[in-house]
Design a protein around this motif. Structure first.
Motif, PDB file in Angstrom:
ATOM      1  N   ALA A   1       0.856  -1.189   0.000  1.00 20.65           N
ATOM      2  CA  ALA A   1       0.000   0.000   0.000  1.00 20.65           C
ATOM      3  C   ALA A   1       0.891   1.238   0.000  1.00 20.65           C
ATOM      4  O   ALA A   1       1.940   1.253   0.655  1.00 20.65           O
ATOM      5  N   GLU A   2       0.475   2.264  -0.709  1.00 19.90           N
ATOM      6  CA  GLU A   2       1.355   3.420  -0.924  1.00 19.90           C
ATOM      7  C   GLU A   2       1.878   4.012   0.376  1.00 19.90           C
ATOM      8  O   GLU A   2       3.060   4.281   0.507  1.00 19.90           O
ATOM      9  N   GLU A   3       0.994   4.231   1.340  1.00 21.96           N
ATOM     10  CA  GLU A   3       1.429   4.932   2.546  1.00 21.96           C
ATOM     11  C   GLU A   3       2.032   3.991   3.595  1.00 21.96           C
ATOM     12  O   GLU A   3       2.920   4.357   4.335  1.00 21.96           O
ATOM     13  N   LYS A   4       1.537   2.774   3.634  1.00 21.53           N
ATOM     14  CA  LYS A   4       1.922   1.824   4.676  1.00 21.53           C
ATOM     15  C   LYS A   4       3.114   0.958   4.281  1.00 21.53           C
ATOM     16  O   LYS A   4       3.808   0.415   5.135  1.00 21.53           O
TER      17      LYS A   4
ATOM     18  N   ILE B   1      -2.037  -1.054  -3.768  1.00 24.44           N
ATOM     19  CA  ILE B   1      -3.137  -0.147  -3.417  1.00 24.44           C
ATOM     20  C   ILE B   1      -2.707   1.310  -3.464  1.00 24.44           C
ATOM     21  O   ILE B   1      -1.765   1.721  -2.779  1.00 24.44           O
ATOM     22  N   ASP B   2      -3.402   2.094  -4.272  1.00 22.26           N
ATOM     23  CA  ASP B   2      -3.289   3.550  -4.170  1.00 22.26           C
ATOM     24  C   ASP B   2      -4.622   4.036  -3.608  1.00 22.26           C
ATOM     25  O   ASP B   2      -5.637   4.065  -4.308  1.00 22.26           O
ATOM     26  N   PRO B   3      -4.638   4.411  -2.329  1.00 19.71           N
ATOM     27  CA  PRO B   3      -5.917   4.720  -1.664  1.00 19.71           C
ATOM     28  C   PRO B   3      -6.522   6.035  -2.114  1.00 19.71           C
ATOM     29  O   PRO B   3      -7.726   6.264  -1.953  1.00 19.71           O
ATOM     30  N   LEU B   4      -5.682   6.896  -2.692  1.00 18.19           N
ATOM     31  CA  LEU B   4      -6.154   8.195  -3.204  1.00 18.19           C
ATOM     32  C   LEU B   4      -5.137   8.636  -4.251  1.00 18.19           C
ATOM     33  O   LEU B   4      -4.060   9.130  -3.908  1.00 18.19           O
ATOM     34  N   ASP B   5      -5.457   8.376  -5.493  1.00 20.96           N
ATOM     35  CA  ASP B   5      -4.575   8.793  -6.578  1.00 20.96           C
ATOM     36  C   ASP B   5      -5.104  10.133  -7.081  1.00 20.96           C
ATOM     37  O   ASP B   5      -6.236  10.213  -7.563  1.00 20.96           O
ATOM     38  N   GLY B   6      -4.276  11.171  -6.923  1.00 21.69           N
ATOM     39  CA  GLY B   6      -4.731  12.522  -7.232  1.00 21.69           C
ATOM     40  C   GLY B   6      -4.840  13.346  -5.956  1.00 21.69           C
ATOM     41  O   GLY B   6      -5.716  14.211  -5.829  1.00 21.69           O
ATOM     42  N   THR B   7      -3.919  13.105  -5.029  1.00 22.73           N
ATOM     43  CA  THR B   7      -3.981  13.808  -3.737  1.00 22.73           C
ATOM     44  C   THR B   7      -3.893  15.331  -3.886  1.00 22.73           C
ATOM     45  O   THR B   7      -4.583  16.063  -3.171  1.00 22.73           O
ATOM     46  N   THR B   8      -3.071  15.793  -4.831  1.00 22.78           N
ATOM     47  CA  THR B   8      -2.946  17.253  -4.991  1.00 22.78           C
ATOM     48  C   THR B   8      -4.294  17.844  -5.426  1.00 22.78           C
ATOM     49  O   THR B   8      -4.735  18.874  -4.889  1.00 22.78           O
TER      50      THR B   8
HETATM   51 CA    CA Z   1      -1.847   8.211  -3.527  1.00 21.71          CA
END
Ligand code: CA
Ligand code: IPD
Ligand code: CA
Length: 258
Positions: free
Chosen positions: A65-68, A80-87
């Motif tokens: 997972a991207e963050e973990k 897993i990208d839980p939020l692609d487009g954070t900016t």
């Molecule tokens: Ca992301």
């Protein structure tokens, strides 16, 4: 095996999508992973929901997972990208997705990309085609760069790394109908699969960005390689060139010209 995982992945993507849809114009705190690389509490909350759901359903699967980072080990792994487009999300721009891929070694077997603001659920399974909601997807029919609409993105280290895609962008925007920058790599790939874009390229992407989209483009009849044309993309990070197939060689020639 893939069917069960597809059911769970689509269900979890919709749940995470509901969380992001509710949260996207309520971001109060933004933190930094790098100079221009943002993270919000919603990246973390979405990831938590997805990781927990997968662990409950398939405790033996590994998860990257991207963050973990990596949880568990084994040949079968979720990306897993839980939020692609954070900016975009942090600025209240409604262009962001959740991306989930399940792979055996370096072969993605399924991909789900969910755009919660348009309620568009893209999915693909190996040899099962690519789909947008109930509609089968096919890449576009454009045969030349001149008639193509492209998309790209820029790496977060673009201020300090001179290999920052501005040269490729300058060349391709002059030789195509235009180059969009959605700000969500997984959505760019889903749009190539659905024929909205004819081609997309980007540098230094991670498997959670492209895992689902790569399978989707291939299952929709397109081609995915690195921007130098090489087929091995599982290096981290890697460049990605995804097209309808017809304009692939033309794009490789422009991307690799000086
Ligand atoms: Ca992301
Ligand atoms: C980013 C987005 C962006 C792309 C970056 C990615 P994030 O992912 O997909 O479009 O240009 O390379 O890292 O950080 O929003 O998950
Ligand atoms: Ca991403």
């Amino acid at each position: 095996m893939t069917e069960d995982r597809l059911t769970i992945a689509t269900d979890l993507a919709r749940q995470a999508g509901a969380l992001l849809r509710e949260g996207y114009d309520q971001v109060t705190e933004v933190n930094y992973k790098g100079e221009i690389d943002l993270i919000t509490e919603f990246d973390l909350r979405s990831e938590q929901l997805l990781v927990k759901g997968i662990q409950q359903a398939f405790p033996n699967d590994a998860i990257m997972a991207e963050e973990k980072g990596l949880v568990g080990e084994g040949e079968h792994c979720w990306f897993i990208d839980p939020l692609d487009g954070t900016t975009n999300f942090a600025h209240g721009i409604p262009i962001f997705v959740i991306s989930l891929a399940f792979a055996q070694g370096s072969q993605p077997l399924l991909g789900v990309i969910y755009d919660p603001m348009r309620d568009e659920l893209f999915h693909a399974t190996i040899d099962g085609g690519a789909w947008l909601n109930d509609r089968r997807l096919h890449v576009s029919a454009a045969t030349t760069l001149n008639e193509s609409l492209l998309s790209t993105g820029f790496p977060y280290d673009m201020r300090t790394n001179p290999d920052n895609n501005l040269d490729h962008f300058a060349r391709l925007i002059l030789q195509s109908r235009g180059v969009r920058r959605l700000g969500a790599a997984a959505l760019d790939l889903a749009y190539v699969a659905s024929g909205r874009f004819d081609g997309y390229w980007e540098m230094r992407l991670w498997p959670w960005d492209w895992g689902a989209g790569l399978l989707m483009v291939k299952e929709a009849g397109g081609l995915v390689t690195r921007i130098d044309g090489g087929e091995e993309v599982f290096a981290e990070p890697t460049s990605i060139l995804a097209t309808n197939g017809h304009i692939h060689d033309e794009m490789i020639a422009v991307l690799n010209s000086k």
